[in-house]
Design a protein around this motif. Sequence first.
Motif, PDB file in Angstrom:
ATOM      1  N   ASP A  31       0.817  -1.235  -0.184  1.00  0.00           N
ATOM      2  CA  ASP A  31       0.132   0.064  -0.071  1.00  0.00           C
ATOM      3  C   ASP A  31       0.915   1.244   0.003  1.00  0.00           C
ATOM      4  OD1 ASP A  31      -2.536  -1.422  -0.117  1.00  0.00           O
ATOM      5  OD2 ASP A  31      -2.605  -1.040   1.999  1.00  0.00           O
ATOM      6  N   GLY A  32       2.082   1.123   0.491  1.00  0.00           N
ATOM      7  CA  GLY A  32       2.891   2.058   0.588  1.00  0.00           C
ATOM      8  C   GLY A  32       4.335   1.833   1.012  1.00  0.00           C
ATOM      9  N   TYR A  33       5.348   2.560   0.852  1.00  0.00           N
ATOM     10  CA  TYR A  33       6.820   2.450   1.266  1.00  0.00           C
ATOM     11  C   TYR A  33       7.574   3.447   1.064  1.00  0.00           C
ATOM     12  CZ  TYR A  33       9.082   2.027  -3.001  1.00  0.00           C
ATOM     13  OH  TYR A  33       9.449   2.481  -4.256  1.00  0.00           O
ATOM     14  N   SER A  34       8.573   3.469   1.893  1.00  0.00           N
ATOM     15  CA  SER A  34       9.677   4.546   2.010  1.00  0.00           C
ATOM     16  C   SER A  34      10.985   3.745   2.251  1.00  0.00           C
ATOM     17  CB  SER A  34       9.259   5.686   2.888  1.00  0.00           C
ATOM     18  OG  SER A  34      10.512   6.462   2.952  1.00  0.00           O
ATOM     19  N   GLU A  35      11.885   4.318   1.491  1.00  0.00           N
ATOM     20  CA  GLU A  35      13.273   3.758   2.002  1.00  0.00           C
ATOM     21  C   GLU A  35      14.287   5.014   2.087  1.00  0.00           C
ATOM     22  OE1 GLU A  35      17.359   2.906   1.672  1.00  0.00           O
ATOM     23  OE2 GLU A  35      16.465   3.677  -0.137  1.00  0.00           O
ATOM     24  N   MET A  36      15.220   5.015   3.148  1.00  0.00           N
ATOM     25  CA  MET A  36      15.865   5.921   3.470  1.00  0.00           C
ATOM     26  C   MET A  36      17.006   5.584   4.425  1.00  0.00           C
ATOM     27  SD  MET A  36      13.339   9.291   4.343  1.00  0.00           S
ATOM     28  CE  MET A  36      14.533  10.360   4.687  1.00  0.00           C
ATOM     29  N   ASN A  37      18.227   5.661   3.943  1.00  0.00           N
ATOM     30  CA  ASN A  37      19.567   5.255   4.449  1.00  0.00           C
ATOM     31  C   ASN A  37      19.393   3.977   4.996  1.00  0.00           C
ATOM     32  OD1 ASN A  37      20.460   7.974   4.168  1.00  0.00           O
ATOM     33  ND2 ASN A  37      19.051   8.486   6.114  1.00  0.00           N
ATOM     34  N   GLY A  38      18.891   2.930   4.001  1.00  0.00           N
ATOM     35  CA  GLY A  38      19.023   1.457   4.242  1.00  0.00           C
ATOM     36  C   GLY A  38      18.047   1.043   5.271  1.00  0.00           C
ATOM     37  N   VAL A  39      16.985   1.802   5.439  1.00  0.00           N
ATOM     38  CA  VAL A  39      15.874   1.293   6.174  1.00  0.00           C
ATOM     39  C   VAL A  39      14.736   1.433   5.293  1.00  0.00           C
ATOM     40  CG1 VAL A  39      14.392   1.512   8.165  1.00  0.00           C
ATOM     41  CG2 VAL A  39      16.733   1.974   8.438  1.00  0.00           C
ATOM     42  N   VAL A  40      13.719   0.376   5.197  1.00  0.00           N
ATOM     43  CA  VAL A  40      12.848   0.361   4.236  1.00  0.00           C
ATOM     44  C   VAL A  40      11.459   0.254   5.327  1.00  0.00           C
ATOM     45  CG1 VAL A  40      11.134  -0.957   2.703  1.00  0.00           C
ATOM     46  CG2 VAL A  40      13.925  -0.893   2.418  1.00  0.00           C
ATOM     47  N   HIS A  41      10.628   1.087   5.148  1.00  0.00           N
ATOM     48  CA  HIS A  41       9.254   1.148   5.766  1.00  0.00           C
ATOM     49  C   HIS A  41       8.254   0.761   4.874  1.00  0.00           C
ATOM     50  CE1 HIS A  41      10.290   3.618   9.761  1.00  0.00           C
ATOM     51  NE2 HIS A  41      11.280   3.795   8.713  1.00  0.00           N
ATOM     52  N   VAL A  42       7.373  -0.271   5.194  1.00  0.00           N
ATOM     53  CA  VAL A  42       6.409  -1.015   4.372  1.00  0.00           C
ATOM     54  C   VAL A  42       4.878  -0.963   4.920  1.00  0.00           C
ATOM     55  CG1 VAL A  42       5.666  -2.981   3.051  1.00  0.00           C
ATOM     56  CG2 VAL A  42       8.292  -2.481   3.440  1.00  0.00           C
ATOM     57  N   LEU A  43       3.940  -0.251   4.425  1.00  0.00           N
ATOM     58  CA  LEU A  43       2.776  -0.551   4.740  1.00  0.00           C
ATOM     59  C   LEU A  43       1.876  -1.522   3.673  1.00  0.00           C
ATOM     60  CD1 LEU A  43       0.559   1.025   6.485  1.00  0.00           C
ATOM     61  CD2 LEU A  43      -0.057   2.478   4.159  1.00  0.00           C
ATOM     62  N   THR A  44       1.487  -2.637   4.251  1.00  0.00           N
ATOM     63  CA  THR A  44       0.978  -3.635   3.303  1.00  0.00           C
ATOM     64  C   THR A  44      -0.512  -4.111   3.881  1.00  0.00           C
ATOM     65  OG1 THR A  44       1.456  -5.544   4.790  1.00  0.00           O
ATOM     66  CG2 THR A  44       3.069  -4.515   3.078  1.00  0.00           C
ATOM     67  N   THR A  45      -1.195  -4.919   3.050  1.00  0.00           N
ATOM     68  CA  THR A  45      -2.483  -5.401   3.320  1.00  0.00           C
ATOM     69  C   THR A  45      -2.428  -6.675   4.452  1.00  0.00           C
ATOM     70  OG1 THR A  45      -2.173  -6.807   1.397  1.00  0.00           O
ATOM     71  CG2 THR A  45      -3.290  -4.840   1.255  1.00  0.00           C
TER      72      THR A  45
END
Length: 125
Positions: free
Chosen positions: A36-50
């Motif tokens: 549903d969404g994601y962000s990657e910064m400085n080697g960390v991935v944030h994930v929003l999933t179903t």
Amino acid sequence: MTTHIAADLAVTLDEDRPGALARAITAIGAAGINIDGYSEMNGVVHVLTTDLPATRQCLSNAGFHEVQEQDVVVVPVSNEPGAAARVFQQIAEAHINVRYSYLATGNRLVIASTNPQSVIAAVSA
């Protein structure tokens, strides 16, 4: 779509180099999970999933390490200039600190703070 609380899963890319993000995103897609969404910064991935449990499992199986799970507020916004700014202004006026945010599919803001319920109250006022 309504404003609601969801869970954001953050994992590390042990080797922050070309292909690492693709490997993480591919692992989720190969498991049949929609992102549903994601962000990657400085080697960390944030994930929003179903499907958070399945996402956690497939990323773990692919060798990624969980950093945190954070409750986040998902806020629908219109696709027009200033829409996100208005949401963040409401949050600021309520004296709420935003830890991080990113844009998810369907023109939705993902907002992390120490008190997700206060964010919902601020943007619903």
